[in-house]
Motif scaffolding. Structure first.
Motif, short mmCIF file in Angstrom:
data_model
loop_
_atom_site.label_atom_id
_atom_site.label_comp_id
_atom_site.label_asym_id
_atom_site.label_seq_id
_atom_site.Cartn_x
_atom_site.Cartn_y
_atom_site.Cartn_z
N ASP A 86 -1.31 -11.12 -13.60
CA ASP A 86 -2.55 -10.93 -14.36
C ASP A 86 -3.51 -9.99 -13.65
OD1 ASP A 86 -4.40 -11.60 -16.57
OD2 ASP A 86 -5.58 -12.50 -14.94
N ARG A 87 -3.71 -10.16 -12.35
CA ARG A 87 -4.64 -9.32 -11.60
C ARG A 87 -3.99 -8.02 -11.15
NH1 ARG A 87 -9.85 -10.66 -12.53
NH2 ARG A 87 -10.03 -12.93 -12.66
N TRP A 88 -2.77 -8.08 -10.70
CA TRP A 88 -2.09 -6.91 -10.15
C TRP A 88 -0.69 -6.80 -10.75
CZ3 TRP A 88 -4.15 -10.78 -6.87
CH2 TRP A 88 -5.40 -10.48 -6.34
N PRO A 89 -0.57 -6.37 -12.00
CA PRO A 89 0.73 -6.36 -12.68
C PRO A 89 1.76 -5.44 -12.01
CG PRO A 89 -0.91 -5.21 -13.99
CD PRO A 89 -1.65 -5.89 -12.89
N LEU A 90 1.33 -4.29 -11.52
CA LEU A 90 2.29 -3.38 -10.89
C LEU A 90 2.76 -3.94 -9.55
CD1 LEU A 90 3.53 -0.81 -11.84
CD2 LEU A 90 1.79 0.49 -10.60
N ALA A 91 1.85 -4.58 -8.81
CA ALA A 91 2.26 -5.24 -7.57
C ALA A 91 3.21 -6.40 -7.86
CB ALA A 91 1.02 -5.74 -6.82
N ALA A 92 2.99 -7.09 -8.96
CA ALA A 92 3.88 -8.18 -9.34
C ALA A 92 5.29 -7.67 -9.64
CB ALA A 92 3.32 -8.92 -10.56
#
Length: 424
Positions: free
Chosen positions: A98-104
């Motif tokens: 939710d906060r960092w989709p690309l990092a996820a």
């Protein structure tokens, strides 16, 4: 060609960033109850984050239990931290999405061997190394990337995913590609819709700002016209009177005093009209000065001032001018006032014919002056004629102005009466 392929991959894997999260609706972020606000470090619940944390906990517990059960059924020993690391590979991207989709997504790719290990350990149905938990996690992460990232990044993540499916388990490429494509397309459509909505809101805001600016300009134009009409007429009369009074008095104190008294009366009248025009600008509360604006009922005073300034004014009007809409009366007064002021400045001492006629539909004005008995002032900027035309146009009327063959000047106007709004 190579850079066109490599740049999106580099953005997806290393350099790219996702858009900031959109603001939550009140439905998805209810307020913290009053009694809990004292101890709670936040004012609202984020239901999406709560749902992600709950899902991550369920996936973590399920995956760790599956690893333990799989090794136990196979009778093999394993490192004690392996179940937790394999479960973390499935749960961590859900927490980050939710906060960092690309990092996820990057986390899911890096920890992919551990999530695959879970599928191999529990021997998934059909021999595919993908558990239900890993599938749910990855589809949610891809959806978040599609919603919050540029389409180049979204396409790159799709390509990497399809290649990984082909490398890991070629037999499941078709089904996996369909599921991944559905998640990506759905997320991209949501992004497009949100972007269109945001642009529409921004356009509406810009339209409102433009309309507000236009209203301000229109009000400034109206005030400027009123100021021009008041100042041009009264100051012209005062200037001519101040020049003529000493010549008429010829040392007679009584006649000089009478002339100065008339100048003083004209000055007070000008000040009163200026206060009326500027009253709304001085009012802190936005109240409007409700004093009536001048109309054709004051045409005699206007003619008297012009005659006092040296013009020979011939007035012709109908027996009654009652029943005119206020807007028509004010505009007609200002048009006659500006025409007489122009005659004073440019044709001193001229004969001026003022004709006013009306019927049930229109009010007709004609102000014509002959050549002056002495040279007039230099031509101005032409704002007076512009203001008269604007007044006529706003009412749906027509105004024509121009020189006459005999060396004079004529202004004619037709102002509709029927259908004119009854406001000043």
């Amino acid at each position: 060609m190579i850079s066109a392929v490599m740049n999106p991959l580099a953005l997806a894997l290393f350099r790219g960033e996702a858009d900031p999260p959109p603001p939550r609706s009140r439905r998805l972020s209810p307020a913290v109850p009053g009694r809990l606000q004292v101890i709670a470090p936040f004012q609202r619940f984020d239901l999406v984050l709560v749902a992600d944390l709950l899902l991550a906990w369920i996936l973590f517990a399920t995956a760790s239990g599956e690893v333990v059960t799989g090794y136990a059924s196979a009778g093999e020993s394993y490192w004690e931290g392996l179940p937790y690391l394999a479960a973390l590979a499935i749960a961590a991207p859900v927490v980050l999405r939710d906060r960092w989709p690309l990092a996820a997504w990057r986390t899911a790719v890096v920890l992919l061997p551990f999530s695959i290990h879970v599928g191999i350990t529990i021997k998934s149905p059909g021999g595919m190394p993908y558990t239900a938990g890993a599938t749910i996690m990855y589809l949610l992460v891809l959806y978040s990337v599609s919603v919050r990232c540029d389409r180049r990044i979204t396409f790159a993540t799709w390509v990497v995913t399809v290649l990984a499916l082909w490398i890991i388990h070629p037999d499941s490429v078709a089904l996996g590609t369909v599921m991944v494509t559905v998640a990506v397309v759905f997320g991209y459509n949501v992004r497009v819709r949100r972007t269109a909505t945001a642009r529409l809101v921004e356009e509406e805001r810009r339209t409102q700002v433009a309309e507000g600016a236009q209203a301000v300009l229109a009000e400034r134009s109206r005030i400027a016209r009123e100021l021009h009409d008041v100042v041009a007429h009264h100051m012209s009369v005062i200037a001519i009177q101040a020049e003529a009074v000493p010549l008429k008095a010829e040392g007679d104190p009584a006649q000089l005093e009478a002339g100065l008294a008339e100048i003083r009366a004209l000055s007070l009248e000008a000040i009163a009209e200026l206060r009326q025009v500027l009253g709304v600008l001085r009012d802190q509360d936005g109240r409007i000065d409700t004093a009536p604006l001048p109309g054709l009922d004051r045409i005699d005073d206007l003619v008297a001032h012009a005659r006092a300034a040296g013009l020979a004014v011939l007035l012709k009007r109908p027996g009654s001018l009652d029943g005119l809409p206020p807007a028509v009366g004010v505009s007609a007064y200002r048009i006659v006032q500006e025409s007489l002021s122009n005659a004073m400045r440019h044709a001193p001492g001229a004969t001026v014919a003022v004709d006013i006629a009306r019927d049930d539909r229109d009010l007709r004005l004609r102000v014509a002056n002959g050549p002056g008995v002495s040279p007039g002032g230099a031509p101005g900027a032409g704002h007076g004629l512009v203001g008269m035309r604007e007044r006529s146009t706003l009412l749906g009327g027509v105004l024509e102005a121009g020189p006459t063959p005999g060396g004079g000047f004529q202004v004619t106007a037709r102002l509709p009466i029927a259908g004119t709004e009854e406001t000043g």
